[in-house]
Design an enzyme around this catalytic site. Structure first.
Site, PDB file in Angstrom:
ATOM      1  N   THR A  22      58.550  36.502 -11.509  1.00 42.36           N
ATOM      2  CA  THR A  22      58.590  34.294 -12.278  1.00 42.36           C
ATOM      3  C   THR A  22      58.464  34.631 -13.880  1.00 42.36           C
ATOM      4  OG1 THR A  22      55.839  34.438 -11.845  1.00 42.36           O
ATOM      5  CG2 THR A  22      57.513  33.592  -9.542  1.00 42.36           C
ATOM      6  N   GLY A  51      73.632   8.159 -13.684  1.00 43.43           N
ATOM      7  CA  GLY A  51      74.082   8.219 -12.504  1.00 43.43           C
ATOM      8  C   GLY A  51      74.881   8.774 -12.652  1.00 43.43           C
ATOM      9  N   GLU A  57      59.068  41.569  -0.635  1.00 48.19           N
ATOM     10  CA  GLU A  57      59.090  41.408   0.270  1.00 48.19           C
ATOM     11  C   GLU A  57      58.847  39.856   0.897  1.00 48.19           C
ATOM     12  OE1 GLU A  57      57.999  45.905   1.103  1.00 48.19           O
ATOM     13  OE2 GLU A  57      56.831  44.396   1.802  1.00 48.19           O
ATOM     14  N   ILE A  79      67.317  38.849  -0.836  1.00 48.56           N
ATOM     15  CA  ILE A  79      67.828  40.044  -1.451  1.00 48.56           C
ATOM     16  C   ILE A  79      69.548  39.891  -1.192  1.00 48.56           C
ATOM     17  CG2 ILE A  79      69.135  42.444  -0.641  1.00 48.56           C
ATOM     18  CD1 ILE A  79      65.935  42.100  -0.380  1.00 48.56           C
ATOM     19  N   GLN A 101      70.835  13.151 -17.659  1.00 46.54           N
ATOM     20  CA  GLN A 101      70.185  12.252 -18.277  1.00 46.54           C
ATOM     21  C   GLN A 101      70.782  11.638 -19.457  1.00 46.54           C
ATOM     22  OE1 GLN A 101      66.859  11.024 -17.240  1.00 46.54           O
ATOM     23  NE2 GLN A 101      67.056   8.831 -18.646  1.00 46.54           N
ATOM     24  N   GLU A 124      63.816  37.477 -10.387  1.00 50.14           N
ATOM     25  CA  GLU A 124      63.664  38.850 -12.050  1.00 50.14           C
ATOM     26  C   GLU A 124      62.149  38.967 -12.477  1.00 50.14           C
ATOM     27  OE1 GLU A 124      65.940  41.448 -11.049  1.00 50.14           O
ATOM     28  OE2 GLU A 124      67.625  40.560 -11.904  1.00 50.14           O
ATOM     29  N   ARG A 147      81.562   7.741 -23.291  1.00 49.78           N
ATOM     30  CA  ARG A 147      81.136   6.792 -22.665  1.00 49.78           C
ATOM     31  C   ARG A 147      80.724   6.239 -23.693  1.00 49.78           C
ATOM     32  NH1 ARG A 147      80.105   3.621 -18.280  1.00 49.78           N
ATOM     33  NH2 ARG A 147      77.909   3.369 -18.022  1.00 49.78           N
ATOM     34  N   LEU A 180      64.014  44.828  -3.067  1.00 52.02           N
ATOM     35  CA  LEU A 180      62.402  45.439  -3.654  1.00 52.02           C
ATOM     36  C   LEU A 180      61.125  44.613  -3.452  1.00 52.02           C
ATOM     37  CD1 LEU A 180      60.327  46.836  -5.624  1.00 52.02           C
ATOM     38  CD2 LEU A 180      60.949  45.316  -7.434  1.00 52.02           C
TER      39      LEU A 180
END
Length: 380
Positions: A365, A340, A128, A158, A336, A363, A268, A126
């Site tokens: 924006t 690191g 272009e 595409i 976040q 699909e 952690r 669809l």
């Protein structure tokens, strides 16, 4: 993290169980290396097809799974939790089957079992280079020459370009605007249908889109899907459903990011305790989980409207908008939480972050989704 689901049938629970097995056994081991190499996962999609997951929302009489959309979307979500490129490929293929399934002639529909079974992979042409959101202004033109259309133009972005077996080509057979657009079904072997090298993308590198150049491609007249001038209606109906597919991809991707972040936060330690115990991290995880749950609920509410045969276009736009914005925020927050470690490819959240961005674009924006929603509120 186990997601508690209420599904409409025992068959649906079994289907989700099968999907999880495939995701864990076939997708998880392949996702990172395929993405790193930028290798298209055609073999994986064949496995998905053999499992019956490429035609779920279509009738069993046509070779589909006969499942309601609310089940199909949760299958997509489950696939996306393991590898979003595969879920996006399933969504695009399902979208590509829609024109023939809904508007195809008896002869065209004979290909549906192979399409829905995954033997034939589809692409949806669809957009272009100079026209994405404004689809009604497309310039690819098809001129009738006895029993063929001669098609000239370029399609852009595409998915499955260069890998698909069939292409839905939306092109201009008449005058300007939406009323001049038709849909042609072209085989990959069509002379003059020329896939270009894949784009170098930020994410979803295993499923990078490509331009399709149509250099006097000759498509038989009997490959016209629906009526001349009916292509724009077909395209918009397909996109409503496709937006729900992208919403499901976004929910699955966000869930994967949350799962990684929560697991890391429990392991952690800083200042003698897991970082999950610190309110700054714990509240971030709580917000992530809440946003994902809300996105999932919005997606399923729209799907149930579709399953009931009720209008759902605006609800699909809301689901796509909210779910993909959520995926972008959640993956950002997951990076976040990992600090690191989230910025290096040793952990998958770095890839999730890159993948989330495109879901806000494809699909339609998210700016277009807001336009659809706003118009639905002010339409008489």
């Amino acid at each position: 993290m186990t997601v508690e689901r209420i599904l409409p049938s025992d068959e649906a629970y079994e289907l989700l169980g099968l999907t999880r097995e495939i995701a864990e056994g076939e997708l998880v081991p392949r996702a990172a290396p395929y993405e790193e190499r930028g290798e298209f996962p055609r073999d994986v999609l064949r496995t998905i097809g053999r499992a019956g997951l490429l035609g779920l929302p279509y009738p069993e009489a046509d070779g589909g799974g006969g499942q309601p959309y609310e089940v199909y979307l949760q299958v997509l979500e489950t696939l996306a939790t393991s590898w979003v490129a595969i879920a996006e490929a399933v969504s695009v293929h399902t979208l590509s089957c829609f024109p023939v399934a809904a508007y195809g002639t008896e002869r065209q529909r004979k290909s549906l079992p192979d399409m829905l079974g995954g033997d034939l992979l589809g692409a949806y042409c669809l957009s272009e280079p100079q026209g994405g959101s404004d689809a009604a202004s497309l310039t690819t033109r098809a001129v009738r020459d006895t029993d063929e259309y001669v098609v000239t133009g370029t399609k852009a972005w595409i998915t499955h370009g260069g890998h698909a077996d069939f292409y839905n080509i939306f092109c201009r057979t008449g005058g300007p605007g939406a009323a001049g657009i038709s849909c042609l079904l072209a085989d990959a072997t069509t002379p003059g249908l020329l896939p270009q090298p894949p784009e170098r993308t930020m994410g979803l590198r295993s499923s990078a889109p490509a331009q399709i150049v149509l250099d006097g491609a000759r498509v038989p007249v009997d490959r016209l899907v629906g009526e001349e001038g009916g292509g724009f209606r077909i395209a918009m109906q397909a996109l409503d459903a496709g937006r729900l597919g992208i919403a499901a991809c976004a929910v699955g991707l966000a869930q994967a990011a949350l799962d990684q972040a929560a697991a890391y936060a429990k392991e952690r330690t800083q200042f003698g305790k897991p970082i999950a115990a610190f309110q700054g991290v714990g509240f971030m995880l709580a917000d992530m989980a809440t946003q994902i749950a809300a996105a999932r609920a919005l997606m399923l509410a729209a799907a149930r409207l579709k399953d009931a045969g009720r209008p759902y276009s605006a609800e699909a736009a809301k689901a796509k908008l909210f779910a993909t914005d959520t995926a972008m925020k959640v993956t950002t927050d997951a990076v976040q939480v990992l600090g690191g470690s989230g910025y290096v490819s040793d952990y998958p959240v770095e890839r999730y972050f890159r993948e989330a961005k495109v879901l806000q674009i494809v699909e339609g924006t998210n700016q277009i989704q807001r336009l659809v929603i706003a118009r639905s509120l002010t339409r008489d």
